[in-house]
Design a protein around this motif. Structure first.
Motif, PDB file in Angstrom:
ATOM      1  N   ILE A   1       4.068   5.860  -5.546  1.00  0.00           N
ATOM      2  CA  ILE A   1       4.191   6.093  -6.987  1.00  0.00           C
ATOM      3  C   ILE A   1       3.049   6.934  -7.545  1.00  0.00           C
ATOM      4  N   ASN A   2       1.953   7.033  -6.791  1.00  0.00           N
ATOM      5  CA  ASN A   2       0.821   7.838  -7.246  1.00  0.00           C
ATOM      6  C   ASN A   2       0.859   9.269  -6.729  1.00  0.00           C
ATOM      7  N   GLU A   3       1.836   9.597  -5.897  1.00  0.00           N
ATOM      8  CA  GLU A   3       1.935  10.944  -5.337  1.00  0.00           C
ATOM      9  C   GLU A   3       2.404  11.942  -6.392  1.00  0.00           C
ATOM     10  N   GLU A   4       1.924  13.151  -6.247  1.00  0.00           N
ATOM     11  CA  GLU A   4       2.452  14.246  -7.065  1.00  0.00           C
ATOM     12  C   GLU A   4       3.741  14.684  -6.411  1.00  0.00           C
ATOM     13  N   HIS A   5       4.765  14.901  -7.211  1.00  0.00           N
ATOM     14  CA  HIS A   5       6.050  15.331  -6.675  1.00  0.00           C
ATOM     15  C   HIS A   5       6.243  16.817  -6.955  1.00  0.00           C
TER      16      HIS A   5
ATOM     17  N   VAL B   1       0.836  -1.205   0.000  1.00  0.00           N
ATOM     18  CA  VAL B   1       0.000   0.000   0.000  1.00  0.00           C
ATOM     19  C   VAL B   1       0.872   1.256   0.000  1.00  0.00           C
ATOM     20  N   ASP B   2       1.904   1.277   0.831  1.00  0.00           N
ATOM     21  CA  ASP B   2       2.779   2.454   0.903  1.00  0.00           C
ATOM     22  C   ASP B   2       3.482   2.724  -0.423  1.00  0.00           C
ATOM     23  N   MET B   3       3.979   1.692  -1.063  1.00  0.00           N
ATOM     24  CA  MET B   3       4.682   1.897  -2.330  1.00  0.00           C
ATOM     25  C   MET B   3       3.714   2.284  -3.447  1.00  0.00           C
ATOM     26  N   THR B   4       2.509   1.734  -3.429  1.00  0.00           N
ATOM     27  CA  THR B   4       1.506   2.122  -4.415  1.00  0.00           C
ATOM     28  C   THR B   4       1.130   3.588  -4.222  1.00  0.00           C
TER      29      THR B   4
END
Length: 104
Positions: A97-101, A91-94
């Motif tokens: 990768i979906n976060e806006e940077h 869940v954390d890695m998913t």
């Protein structure tokens, strides 16, 4: 950061092997599919479009690495992620990768 002990060479080797297993897209898709609860091999095959032989092979590897657990119900085995640690990593890695940077 946290006070994580420095792992032994043997532990690092096991950890590296675990990450290597997670590096395979088929195994990762199976794990992510099993996040929502126990799934039969037939459910995994029909939902993900893999052959039964391929799914069984990857489940055997994931069981060996303690990433999934199986529960027999009559003639079927239902698989789910092994514990909260595995769940949280996925869940954390998913989420990551979906976060806006903002730095890009």
């Amino acid at each position: 950061m946290s006070n994580v002990r420095i792992p032994s060479l043997e532990d690092v080797t096991i950890l590296a092997e675990t990450f290597r297993l997670l590096g395979d897209a088929t195994r990762l898709r199976i794990l992510l599919f099993c996040l929502s609860g126990p799934k039969s091999v037939g459910d995994i095959v029909s939902s993900l479009g893999f052959s039964q032989a391929l799914v069984s092979h990857h489940l055997r590897l994931l069981r060996g690495a303690r990433m999934v657990k199986g529960e027999r119900r009559s003639r079927q085995v239902f698989y789910s992620v092994a514990d909260q640690h595995v769940h949280d990593i996925l869940v954390d890695m998913t989420t990551h990768i979906n976060e806006e940077h903002s730095d890009e």
